[in-house]
Design a protein around this motif. Sequence first.
Motif, mmCIF file in Angstrom:
data_model
loop_
_atom_site.group_PDB
_atom_site.id
_atom_site.type_symbol
_atom_site.label_atom_id
_atom_site.label_comp_id
_atom_site.label_asym_id
_atom_site.label_seq_id
_atom_site.Cartn_x
_atom_site.Cartn_y
_atom_site.Cartn_z
ATOM 1 N N HIS A 161 24.700 76.093 41.447
ATOM 2 C CA HIS A 161 25.913 75.738 42.179
ATOM 3 C C HIS A 161 27.012 76.784 42.026
ATOM 4 O O HIS A 161 28.097 76.521 41.524
ATOM 5 N N PHE A 162 26.679 77.983 42.478
ATOM 6 C CA PHE A 162 27.632 79.102 42.526
ATOM 7 C C PHE A 162 27.405 79.848 43.850
ATOM 8 O O PHE A 162 26.251 79.942 44.308
ATOM 9 N N PRO A 163 28.448 80.420 44.415
ATOM 10 C CA PRO A 163 28.274 81.202 45.655
ATOM 11 C C PRO A 163 27.788 82.609 45.330
ATOM 12 O O PRO A 163 28.430 83.596 45.658
ATOM 13 N N ALA A 164 26.632 82.688 44.696
ATOM 14 C CA ALA A 164 26.178 83.957 44.112
ATOM 15 C C ALA A 164 25.040 84.593 44.916
ATOM 16 O O ALA A 164 24.345 85.471 44.406
ATOM 17 N N PHE A 165 24.886 84.167 46.181
ATOM 18 C CA PHE A 165 23.702 84.584 46.944
ATOM 19 C C PHE A 165 24.087 85.087 48.334
ATOM 20 O O PHE A 165 25.102 84.667 48.891
ATOM 21 N N ASP A 166 23.246 85.976 48.871
ATOM 22 C CA ASP A 166 23.524 86.508 50.204
ATOM 23 C C ASP A 166 23.044 85.497 51.260
ATOM 24 O O ASP A 166 22.487 84.448 50.908
ATOM 25 N N PRO A 167 23.245 85.781 52.540
ATOM 26 C CA PRO A 167 22.892 84.783 53.560
ATOM 27 C C PRO A 167 21.408 84.407 53.572
ATOM 28 O O PRO A 167 21.038 83.364 54.110
ATOM 29 N N TRP A 168 20.567 85.244 52.992
ATOM 30 C CA TRP A 168 19.132 84.923 52.974
ATOM 31 C C TRP A 168 18.730 84.252 51.667
ATOM 32 O O TRP A 168 17.567 83.940 51.449
ATOM 33 N N GLY A 169 19.705 84.093 50.778
ATOM 34 C CA GLY A 169 19.434 83.385 49.527
ATOM 35 C C GLY A 169 19.128 84.299 48.356
ATOM 36 O O GLY A 169 18.873 83.831 47.248
ATOM 37 N N PHE A 170 19.160 85.618 48.578
ATOM 38 C CA PHE A 170 18.900 86.558 47.468
ATOM 39 C C PHE A 170 20.163 86.720 46.618
ATOM 40 O O PHE A 170 21.284 86.654 47.133
ATOM 41 N N PRO A 171 19.980 86.968 45.306
ATOM 42 C CA PRO A 171 21.151 87.122 44.448
ATOM 43 C C PRO A 171 21.994 88.334 44.835
ATOM 44 O O PRO A 171 21.450 89.387 45.171
ATOM 45 N N LEU A 172 23.315 88.174 44.765
ATOM 46 C CA LEU A 172 24.221 89.308 44.901
ATOM 47 C C LEU A 172 24.319 89.902 43.509
ATOM 48 O O LEU A 172 24.944 89.310 42.614
ATOM 49 N N ALA A 173 23.655 91.007 43.297
ATOM 50 C CA ALA A 173 23.547 91.529 41.930
ATOM 51 C C ALA A 173 23.444 93.043 41.945
ATOM 52 O O ALA A 173 22.934 93.634 42.898
ATOM 53 N N VAL A 174 23.959 93.632 40.892
ATOM 54 C CA VAL A 174 23.778 95.067 40.660
ATOM 55 C C VAL A 174 23.175 95.201 39.271
ATOM 56 O O VAL A 174 23.687 94.602 38.310
ATOM 57 N N ASP A 175 22.103 95.966 39.180
ATOM 58 C CA ASP A 175 21.396 96.115 37.909
ATOM 59 C C ASP A 175 21.111 94.755 37.272
ATOM 60 O O ASP A 175 21.320 94.532 36.073
ATOM 61 N N CYS A 176 20.664 93.829 38.092
ATOM 62 C CA CYS A 176 20.204 92.490 37.675
ATOM 63 C C CYS A 176 21.348 91.549 37.291
ATOM 64 O O CYS A 176 21.103 90.378 36.991
ATOM 65 N N ALA A 177 22.591 92.035 37.254
ATOM 66 C CA ALA A 177 23.728 91.192 36.866
ATOM 67 C C ALA A 177 24.435 90.700 38.116
ATOM 68 O O ALA A 177 24.700 91.483 39.040
ATOM 69 N N SER A 178 24.723 89.417 38.159
ATOM 70 C CA SER A 178 25.441 88.868 39.306
ATOM 71 C C SER A 178 26.768 89.589 39.469
ATOM 72 O O SER A 178 27.499 89.803 38.495
ATOM 73 N N THR A 179 27.088 89.930 40.714
ATOM 74 C CA THR A 179 28.394 90.552 40.973
ATOM 75 C C THR A 179 29.443 89.471 41.230
ATOM 76 O O THR A 179 30.608 89.778 41.442
ATOM 77 N N VAL A 180 29.018 88.222 41.222
ATOM 78 C CA VAL A 180 29.925 87.113 41.520
ATOM 79 C C VAL A 180 30.240 86.300 40.269
ATOM 80 O O VAL A 180 31.378 85.893 40.047
#
Length: 413
Positions: free
Chosen positions: A346-365
């Motif tokens: 339950h976090f807005p941590a994903f792109d429109p296709w459901g993939f994590p928004l992340a850099v080097d495996c760490a959430s950017t959100v």
Amino acid sequence: MADSQVVIVGAGQAGLALSHELTGMGVDHVVLERRRIGETWRRRWDSFCLVTPNWTMDLPGFPYAGDDPQGFVPRDEIVAYLERYAASFRAPVQAGVEVQGMEAAAGGGFRLRTSAGDVHARQVVLATGAYQRPHRPSVASTFPSRILAIDAEDYTSPGALPPGQVLVVGSGQTGCQLSEDLCAAGREVSLACGRAPWGPRRLAGLDIVDWLSRTTWFEFPLSALPTPLARLTANIQLTGRNGGHDLHYRVLRAMGVRLLGHLEAVEGSRARFAPDLAQSVAFGDQRYAEMCAMLRKQLPAAGFDVPELPVPPPFVADPSLEIDLDGFGAVIFTAGFRPDYARWVHFPAFDPWGFPLAVDCASTVVPGLHFVGVHFLRTRRSSLMFGVGEDAAVVARSLVAPPPIASEGPAVP
Ligand SMILES: Cc1cc2nc3c(=O)[nH]c(=O)nc-3n(C[C@H](O)[C@H](O)[C@H](O)COP(=O)(O)OP(=O)(O)OC[C@H]3O[C@@H](n4cnc5c(N)ncnc54)[C@H](O)[C@@H]3O)c2cc1C
């Protein structure tokens, strides 16, 4: 509420590789697994064999130790390898614990709602799979109810299906392998084909995975994909069955599999297919030509001779555009997978296709939230047995030395 510094969700190769790294660093952690270690591999069909060669079972600190590095072990040996791996460093796996929800905890960190009660964690790593939720095209629901309709993960063997012809919808690695499995058992198979790359199993006697490993193929980063959607493109059509062999459209047709275009509609007992088989074959041939060009360019630069690269023979496509479903007993959907995080994270941590928004495996959100094992998380090898260790090391380093903001816990959305 139980408390843990780090919770890893999922005990597949990704969760275990990270657990290995954290164990080595002395970091307190627990791995929550809803079923058993290596569950995703256990749920593959009976004749499944590793598609990448055995040497790729190369998780951190646990290289393949068998005598057939160029072979392809069957499903149960992959599971046994993962079990031995977990035992080798006493991975703190709690099996049978499903994480059903995850949110920010009031005092900082995360609250995980699990089938065994709530757990609090300062940091969480989601290792819940590269291929999480089977994707069914919308037309799937329109098949007559007398035909068994299943996803690939519910397929076990030809004998478990009702009698009659079988329609396989989707022609990535899985669709091609199931078509072969059924055809070899004497079943009549029709395959609704889409766009997928293919490649020869071996070149000059050496596996294609070995050749590609000598190039930048597996290092290809997410950022170099033409669009984020490109990470949904199928993997190369291949199989490790019976010692490993080519398994693309030309091979399947020679085996007796009926190739069709994309499934468009089902009307009563008739199924209609797009007139696009030739384009799908051409798409695969184009990807193969690009792969050949890369091998020709990069192998000499890396000090290797270029093997002979076979040219595919012409493919004349004249598929049926409509078939009668009366003789069919089953349809199997193998149309790829989609991420499934948003259902329970339950976090807005994903792109429109459901993939994590992340850099080097760490959430950017969400500070403190990490991912491992996702297809193209950092590179093409992020979801593979011989690539996930690299990402696990990146995550482990980030967990012990998180960016300063992480100590404040995740933002409440
Ligand atoms: C048909 C096919 C063939 C493949 N062949 C190869 C190959 O030859 N070589 C290769 O390197 N890769 C291959 N792959 C890719 C590889 O199987 C996957 O990438 C791999 O399983 C991913 O490992 P993982 O640990 O990230 O995820 P998984 O193995 O899927 O593990 C995730 C784990 O998380 C658990 N889990 C999920 N949700 C929850 C939750 N909410 N709570 C608790 N636990 C949860 C699951 O039960 C599972 O055990 C193949 C993939 C497919 C689909």
